[in-house]
Design a protein around this motif. Structure first.
Motif, PDB file in Angstrom:
ATOM      1  N   UNK A  29       0.791  -1.232   0.000  1.00 39.33           N
ATOM      2  CA  UNK A  29       0.000   0.000   0.000  1.00 39.33           C
ATOM      3  C   UNK A  29       0.825   1.284   0.000  1.00 39.33           C
ATOM      4  N   UNK A  30       2.023   1.262   0.531  1.00 45.76           N
ATOM      5  CA  UNK A  30       2.853   2.458   0.542  1.00 45.76           C
ATOM      6  C   UNK A  30       3.578   2.690  -0.769  1.00 45.76           C
ATOM      7  N   UNK A  31       3.604   1.678  -1.594  1.00 45.35           N
ATOM      8  CA  UNK A  31       4.309   1.743  -2.871  1.00 45.35           C
ATOM      9  C   UNK A  31       3.296   2.112  -3.951  1.00 45.35           C
ATOM     10  N   UNK A  32       3.070   3.405  -4.105  1.00 46.93           N
ATOM     11  CA  UNK A  32       2.044   3.835  -5.051  1.00 46.93           C
ATOM     12  C   UNK A  32       2.569   4.871  -6.012  1.00 46.93           C
ATOM     13  N   UNK A  33       1.664   5.477  -6.731  1.00 49.07           N
ATOM     14  CA  UNK A  33       1.989   6.533  -7.675  1.00 49.07           C
ATOM     15  C   UNK A  33       1.574   7.852  -7.042  1.00 49.07           C
ATOM     16  N   UNK A  34       2.534   8.699  -6.633  1.00 50.58           N
ATOM     17  CA  UNK A  34       2.182   9.930  -5.921  1.00 50.58           C
ATOM     18  C   UNK A  34       1.606  11.004  -6.837  1.00 50.58           C
ATOM     19  N   UNK A  35       0.812  11.881  -6.239  1.00 54.69           N
ATOM     20  CA  UNK A  35       0.301  13.044  -6.948  1.00 54.69           C
ATOM     21  C   UNK A  35      -0.963  12.776  -7.738  1.00 54.69           C
ATOM     22  N   UNK A  36      -1.525  13.839  -8.320  1.00 55.75           N
ATOM     23  CA  UNK A  36      -2.790  13.726  -9.058  1.00 55.75           C
ATOM     24  C   UNK A  36      -2.629  13.225 -10.498  1.00 55.75           C
ATOM     25  N   UNK A  37      -1.417  13.286 -11.031  1.00 53.24           N
ATOM     26  CA  UNK A  37      -1.198  12.900 -12.439  1.00 53.24           C
ATOM     27  C   UNK A  37      -1.596  11.449 -12.700  1.00 53.24           C
ATOM     28  N   UNK A  39      -3.837   9.626 -11.262  1.00 57.46           N
ATOM     29  CA  UNK A  39      -5.296   9.510 -11.254  1.00 57.46           C
ATOM     30  C   UNK A  39      -5.905  10.088 -12.529  1.00 57.46           C
ATOM     31  N   UNK A  40      -5.341  11.202 -12.984  1.00 54.01           N
ATOM     32  CA  UNK A  40      -5.801  11.805 -14.233  1.00 54.01           C
ATOM     33  C   UNK A  40      -5.536  10.864 -15.407  1.00 54.01           C
ATOM     34  N   UNK A  41      -4.322  10.313 -15.451  1.00 52.57           N
ATOM     35  CA  UNK A  41      -3.969   9.367 -16.501  1.00 52.57           C
ATOM     36  C   UNK A  41      -4.865   8.128 -16.431  1.00 52.57           C
ATOM     37  N   UNK A  42      -5.134   7.666 -15.221  1.00 49.25           N
ATOM     38  CA  UNK A  42      -6.020   6.503 -15.036  1.00 49.25           C
ATOM     39  C   UNK A  42      -7.394   6.790 -15.629  1.00 49.25           C
ATOM     40  N   UNK A  43      -7.907   7.980 -15.374  1.00 46.79           N
ATOM     41  CA  UNK A  43      -9.215   8.354 -15.925  1.00 46.79           C
ATOM     42  C   UNK A  43      -9.218   8.363 -17.443  1.00 46.79           C
ATOM     43  N   UNK A  44      -8.150   8.913 -18.030  1.00 42.00           N
ATOM     44  CA  UNK A  44      -8.048   8.930 -19.494  1.00 42.00           C
ATOM     45  C   UNK A  44      -7.950   7.510 -20.062  1.00 42.00           C
ATOM     46  N   UNK A  45      -7.172   6.661 -19.406  1.00 48.23           N
ATOM     47  CA  UNK A  45      -7.014   5.277 -19.888  1.00 48.23           C
ATOM     48  C   UNK A  45      -8.313   4.499 -19.786  1.00 48.23           C
ATOM     49  N   UNK A  46      -8.981   4.599 -18.651  1.00 45.04           N
ATOM     50  CA  UNK A  46     -10.251   3.880 -18.469  1.00 45.04           C
ATOM     51  C   UNK A  46     -11.299   4.416 -19.431  1.00 45.04           C
ATOM     52  N   UNK A  89     -11.019  -3.579 -29.616  1.00 43.03           N
ATOM     53  CA  UNK A  89     -11.673  -4.015 -28.382  1.00 43.03           C
ATOM     54  C   UNK A  89     -10.635  -4.551 -27.401  1.00 43.03           C
ATOM     55  N   UNK A  90      -9.719  -5.357 -27.879  1.00 45.25           N
ATOM     56  CA  UNK A  90      -8.663  -5.874 -27.002  1.00 45.25           C
ATOM     57  C   UNK A  90      -7.746  -4.753 -26.532  1.00 45.25           C
ATOM     58  N   UNK A  91      -7.491  -3.785 -27.399  1.00 43.82           N
ATOM     59  CA  UNK A  91      -6.701  -2.624 -27.014  1.00 43.82           C
ATOM     60  C   UNK A  91      -7.433  -1.853 -25.915  1.00 43.82           C
ATOM     61  N   UNK A  92      -8.736  -1.725 -26.060  1.00 39.56           N
ATOM     62  CA  UNK A  92      -9.544  -1.085 -25.026  1.00 39.56           C
ATOM     63  C   UNK A  92      -9.477  -1.836 -23.709  1.00 39.56           C
ATOM     64  N   UNK A  93      -9.494  -3.168 -23.785  1.00 41.67           N
ATOM     65  CA  UNK A  93      -9.346  -3.985 -22.572  1.00 41.67           C
ATOM     66  C   UNK A  93      -8.028  -3.679 -21.866  1.00 41.67           C
ATOM     67  N   UNK A  94      -6.957  -3.579 -22.656  1.00 45.10           N
ATOM     68  CA  UNK A  94      -5.638  -3.305 -22.063  1.00 45.10           C
ATOM     69  C   UNK A  94      -5.576  -1.904 -21.451  1.00 45.10           C
ATOM     70  N   UNK A  95      -6.187  -0.934 -22.116  1.00 50.40           N
ATOM     71  CA  UNK A  95      -6.223   0.420 -21.565  1.00 50.40           C
ATOM     72  C   UNK A  95      -7.004   0.444 -20.260  1.00 50.40           C
ATOM     73  N   UNK A  96      -8.112  -0.281 -20.225  1.00 48.92           N
ATOM     74  CA  UNK A  96      -8.927  -0.374 -19.009  1.00 48.92           C
ATOM     75  C   UNK A  96      -8.118  -1.001 -17.872  1.00 48.92           C
ATOM     76  N   UNK A  97      -7.441  -2.090 -18.148  1.00 46.16           N
ATOM     77  CA  UNK A  97      -6.620  -2.751 -17.137  1.00 46.16           C
ATOM     78  C   UNK A  97      -5.518  -1.818 -16.638  1.00 46.16           C
ATOM     79  N   UNK A  98      -4.802  -1.182 -17.545  1.00 49.37           N
ATOM     80  CA  UNK A  98      -3.722  -0.271 -17.151  1.00 49.37           C
ATOM     81  C   UNK A  98      -4.268   0.906 -16.343  1.00 49.37           C
ATOM     82  N   UNK A  99      -5.397   1.444 -16.763  1.00 56.58           N
ATOM     83  CA  UNK A  99      -6.001   2.570 -16.049  1.00 56.58           C
ATOM     84  C   UNK A  99      -6.415   2.209 -14.630  1.00 56.58           C
TER      85      UNK A  99
END
Length: 151
Positions: A29-37, A39-46, A89-99
């Motif tokens: 849990x302490x090993x994360x991605x800091x800052x708002x970037x 989360x923003x990238x996650x939103x774009x990917x999803x 569609x598979x590319x979308x699946x991968x973007x969703x997973x990464x996001x």
């Protein structure tokens, strides 16, 4: 055996990988991605992944062909998002997973993205390409020369 065959579809594999990623988010849990970037990238990917999937399904429905990966294609779709990727569609699946991995701060789950790609390619992409190659021959060969498998 019919139950196992019905489970052998990309959404099942995506759900398995999403579950694994979500569980891995609790291991460090302490090993994360800091800052708002992130989360923003996650939103774009999803959002981008979902949009890509919806647009691809619309194109396939417009051409009256199946979206089922084990089904027989009635048409070779080359319009819309299929102009940019043979597997949106598979590319979308991968973007969703990464996001979602970014969203959940699941750093340890990042290797799941290429592993998911490998599973999807072996289980679905290669057999689908083989069926399309046999059914649409020259048309599919020309399409492969114009459009990449992923992006």
């Amino acid at each position: 055996m019919p139950l196992l065959k019905s489970l052998d579809v990309p959404p099942f594999w995506l759900a398995v990988f999403l579950f694994l990623a979500w569980r891995l988010s609790f291991l460090a849990p302490g090993l994360g991605f800091p800052g708002p970037i992130p989360d923003l990238l996650a939103g774009f990917l999803v959002g981008g992944g979902l949009l890509l999937m919806v647009l691809a399904v619309q194109q396939m429905r417009r051409h009256k062909t199946t979206v089922h990966p084990h089904g027989e294609s009635a048409a070779l779709v080359q319009s819309g998002v299929f102009k940019r990727s043979r597997n949106p569609i598979y590319l979308g699946d991968m973007l969703l997973l990464a996001g979602l991995i970014l969203w959940w701060d699941a750093v340890l789950a990042l290797p799941l993205v290429p592993l998911f790609l490998w599973v999807i390619e072996r289980r679905f992409v290669l057999p689908e390409e083989d069926r399309l190659r046999r059914k649409f021959r020259k048309q599919y060969a020309a399409y492969c020369n114009k459009v990449r498998r992923w992006i």
